[in-house]
Design a protein around this motif. Structure first.
Motif, PDB file in Angstrom:
ATOM      1  N   UNK A   1      13.919   5.596  12.808  1.00 32.15           N
ATOM      2  CA  UNK A   1      13.441   5.294  11.444  1.00 32.15           C
ATOM      3  C   UNK A   1      12.484   4.111  11.451  1.00 32.15           C
ATOM      4  N   UNK A   2      12.795   3.065  12.205  1.00 30.50           N
ATOM      5  CA  UNK A   2      11.940   1.871  12.258  1.00 30.50           C
ATOM      6  C   UNK A   2      10.565   2.212  12.836  1.00 30.50           C
ATOM      7  N   UNK A   3      10.521   3.129  13.807  1.00 34.50           N
ATOM      8  CA  UNK A   3       9.237   3.526  14.398  1.00 34.50           C
ATOM      9  C   UNK A   3       8.319   4.193  13.387  1.00 34.50           C
ATOM     10  N   UNK A   4       8.913   4.908  12.445  1.00 35.86           N
ATOM     11  CA  UNK A   4       8.120   5.570  11.396  1.00 35.86           C
ATOM     12  C   UNK A   4       7.441   4.528  10.508  1.00 35.86           C
ATOM     13  N   UNK A   5       8.141   3.444  10.245  1.00 34.47           N
ATOM     14  CA  UNK A   5       7.566   2.356   9.435  1.00 34.47           C
ATOM     15  C   UNK A   5       6.378   1.767  10.195  1.00 34.47           C
ATOM     16  N   UNK A   6       6.605   1.520  11.488  1.00 32.24           N
ATOM     17  CA  UNK A   6       5.564   0.940  12.335  1.00 32.24           C
ATOM     18  C   UNK A   6       4.317   1.819  12.345  1.00 32.24           C
ATOM     19  N   UNK A   7       4.543   3.129  12.425  1.00 30.60           N
ATOM     20  CA  UNK A   7       3.445   4.096  12.444  1.00 30.60           C
ATOM     21  C   UNK A   7       2.524   3.905  11.238  1.00 30.60           C
TER      22      UNK A   7
ATOM     23  N   UNK B   1       0.909   3.079  -9.730  1.00 31.76           N
ATOM     24  CA  UNK B   1       0.579   1.745  -9.207  1.00 31.76           C
ATOM     25  C   UNK B   1      -0.228   1.859  -7.913  1.00 31.76           C
ATOM     26  N   UNK B   2      -0.690   3.083  -7.642  1.00 30.41           N
ATOM     27  CA  UNK B   2      -1.531   3.360  -6.467  1.00 30.41           C
ATOM     28  C   UNK B   2      -0.832   3.197  -5.137  1.00 30.41           C
ATOM     29  N   UNK B   3       0.459   3.422  -5.127  1.00 29.43           N
ATOM     30  CA  UNK B   3       1.189   3.360  -3.863  1.00 29.43           C
ATOM     31  C   UNK B   3       1.301   4.754  -3.257  1.00 29.43           C
ATOM     32  N   UNK B   4       1.239   4.782  -1.951  1.00 33.87           N
ATOM     33  CA  UNK B   4       1.470   6.024  -1.221  1.00 33.87           C
ATOM     34  C   UNK B   4       2.992   6.133  -1.093  1.00 33.87           C
ATOM     35  N   UNK B   5       3.583   7.231  -1.587  1.00 35.31           N
ATOM     36  CA  UNK B   5       5.041   7.356  -1.592  1.00 35.31           C
ATOM     37  C   UNK B   5       5.492   8.379  -0.535  1.00 35.31           C
ATOM     38  N   UNK B   6       6.406   7.965   0.323  1.00 38.14           N
ATOM     39  CA  UNK B   6       6.858   8.808   1.431  1.00 38.14           C
ATOM     40  C   UNK B   6       8.387   8.865   1.450  1.00 38.14           C
ATOM     41  N   UNK B   7       8.943  10.063   1.771  1.00 37.48           N
ATOM     42  CA  UNK B   7      10.389  10.167   1.929  1.00 37.48           C
ATOM     43  C   UNK B   7      10.747  10.209   3.413  1.00 37.48           C
TER      44      UNK B   7
ATOM     45  N   UNK C   1       0.643   0.624  11.343  1.00 41.76           N
ATOM     46  CA  UNK C   1      -0.479   0.670  12.293  1.00 41.76           C
ATOM     47  C   UNK C   1      -1.726   1.301  11.685  1.00 41.76           C
ATOM     48  N   UNK C   2      -1.549   1.980  10.544  1.00 40.37           N
ATOM     49  CA  UNK C   2      -2.716   2.497   9.814  1.00 40.37           C
ATOM     50  C   UNK C   2      -3.340   1.379   8.964  1.00 40.37           C
ATOM     51  N   UNK C   3      -2.837   0.168   9.136  1.00 37.63           N
ATOM     52  CA  UNK C   3      -3.370  -0.986   8.418  1.00 37.63           C
ATOM     53  C   UNK C   3      -2.778  -1.159   7.030  1.00 37.63           C
ATOM     54  N   UNK C   4      -1.634  -0.521   6.824  1.00 36.52           N
ATOM     55  CA  UNK C   4      -1.036  -0.582   5.483  1.00 36.52           C
ATOM     56  C   UNK C   4       0.124  -1.559   5.412  1.00 36.52           C
ATOM     57  N   UNK C   5       0.291  -2.120   4.232  1.00 37.42           N
ATOM     58  CA  UNK C   5       1.421  -2.991   3.939  1.00 37.42           C
ATOM     59  C   UNK C   5       2.531  -2.076   3.402  1.00 37.42           C
ATOM     60  N   UNK C   6       3.661  -2.060   4.083  1.00 38.02           N
ATOM     61  CA  UNK C   6       4.683  -1.039   3.827  1.00 38.02           C
ATOM     62  C   UNK C   6       6.017  -1.609   3.334  1.00 38.02           C
TER      63      UNK C   6
ATOM     64  N   UNK D   1       0.831  -1.207   0.000  1.00 32.14           N
ATOM     65  CA  UNK D   1       0.000   0.000   0.000  1.00 32.14           C
ATOM     66  C   UNK D   1       0.864   1.255   0.000  1.00 32.14           C
ATOM     67  N   UNK D   2       2.012   1.173   0.668  1.00 31.30           N
ATOM     68  CA  UNK D   2       2.852   2.359   0.822  1.00 31.30           C
ATOM     69  C   UNK D   2       4.309   1.998   0.641  1.00 31.30           C
ATOM     70  N   UNK D   3       5.084   2.981   0.171  1.00 31.93           N
ATOM     71  CA  UNK D   3       6.522   2.758   0.007  1.00 31.93           C
ATOM     72  C   UNK D   3       7.254   3.956   0.596  1.00 31.93           C
ATOM     73  N   UNK D   4       8.191   3.660   1.482  1.00 32.95           N
ATOM     74  CA  UNK D   4       8.937   4.710   2.172  1.00 32.95           C
ATOM     75  C   UNK D   4      10.372   4.665   1.682  1.00 32.95           C
ATOM     76  N   UNK D   5      10.864   5.799   1.165  1.00 30.53           N
ATOM     77  CA  UNK D   5      12.215   5.835   0.610  1.00 30.53           C
ATOM     78  C   UNK D   5      13.119   6.750   1.427  1.00 30.53           C
TER      79      UNK D   5
END
Ligand code: ADP
Ligand code: MG
Length: 287
Positions: A213-219, A177-183, A222-227, A33-37
């Motif tokens: 950084x790992x806590x941000x992924x967890x956050x 591809x409908x991904x939420x993109x985060x930096x 926790x919104x129910x997204x596959x990251x 659902x989301x990709x964090x770069x």
């Protein structure tokens, strides 16, 4: 899922330079659902160069001598710059890295601090004189570091990193591809925002300390997204490990590659949307 189609999928991926550690990772990739770069070394080339320096020769000498002990890419840029200016670099008597903030060193019995506002302000150094320069550099997407010698503000050095040629295209494809993109970056919000704007990323987590950084992924999870997390550095390893799909940049550190589920060779960002496409195609064949 048939083992054969998964094998064919991972094989095809490998031919393109996408190395999945196991078939289950290829299967999971289509559900993201989301990709964090990470910024430095992931979106940018990770080979920063000094673009601006204000300060006298002595300050430059102490600055470079202090940074010589650091393994950070920013330090390498500063040392190279000083070498180019024929500065005589010394060995630091003491050195300490303050993760996410900068460095502290003793050179020729002087205490040198190099880093962001927070580092200097925490040490009771007034940064007002260089506030305007700081902002100018940051708005240009540069990483600016302040230099204090024996508690006195003595200079500023700005470093710029080049954005990878295919970053804009890769991010556009991920959005399609409908991904939420985060930096995600340890750098300050202004610099981060400037770089994000250049590559078309709307969401930014900036000023994030390495251990956070790992806590941000967890956050986001926790919104129910596959990251998915994409990173290259030692400090990205915990985030790569906790993410649903950890993607390491092939040109990055060994630690990051070990923590990840996938490695993209050469750090080519276009391989990320390609991996997602391959995963979707594989799943379609299975069903
Ligand atoms: P990133 O997430 O971009 O890899 P880091 O967390 O490593 O960033 O660093 C964050 C900030 O800490 C840098 O933008 C810089 O201001 C400061 N910093 C880190 N290392 C150094 C160094 N060797 N010298 C000066 N400043 C540094
Ligand atoms: Mg990095």
């Amino acid at each position: 899922a048939t083992p054969t189609s998964i094998m064919v999928g991972t094989g095809k991926a490998a031919e393109s330079g996408i190395l999945f550690k196991g078939g289950e990772h290829l299967e999971r990739t289509h559900k993201l659902d989301a990709i964090i770069l990470d910024k430095t070394g992931t979106i940018t080339k990770g080979q920063p160069e000094v673009t601006d320096f204000s300060g006298d020769q002595d300050t430059l000498q102490l600055l470079a001598s202090a940074e010589k002990a650091s393994e950070h890419p920013l330090a390498e840029a500063i040392v190279n710059y000083a070498v180019g200016k024929k500065i005589n670099i010394h060995d630091a008597e003491q050195f300490e890295a303050i993760p996410g903030h900068g460095i502290k060193a003793i050179v020729e019995q002087k205490e040198i601090l190099v880093g962001n506002r927070k580092l200097l302000n925490d040490a009771q150094v007034n940064t007002t004189d260089f506030e305007k320069d700081l902002l100018t550099y940051e708005e240009a997407g540069k990483t600016a570091m302040l230099i204090a010698i024996d508690q006195e503000l003595k200079g500023i050095v700005a470093v710029a990193d080049t954005i990878k040629e295919t970053a804009v295209e890769a991010i556009q494809q991920l959005k399609q591809q409908n991904l939420e993109v985060i930096m995600l970056t340890g750098d300050n919000p202004t610099t981060a925002r400037a770089i994000a704007n250049q590559v078309g990323i709307d969401q930014v987590f900036a000023g994030v300390l390495p251990e956070e950084k790992a806590n941000k992924i967890k956050e986001v999870q926790l919104q129910g997204k596959m990251v998915a997390m994409v990173g290259d550095g030692i400090n990205d390893a915990p985030a790569l490990a906790i993410s649903d799909i950890g993607i390491a940049i092939g040109t990055g550190t060994e630690v990051a590659i070990e923590a990840a589920d996938v490695t993209i060779l050469g750090g080519e960002l276009l391989l990320i949307p390609k991996a997602i496409k391959l995963s979707k195609a594989t799943i379609r064949n299975i069903r």
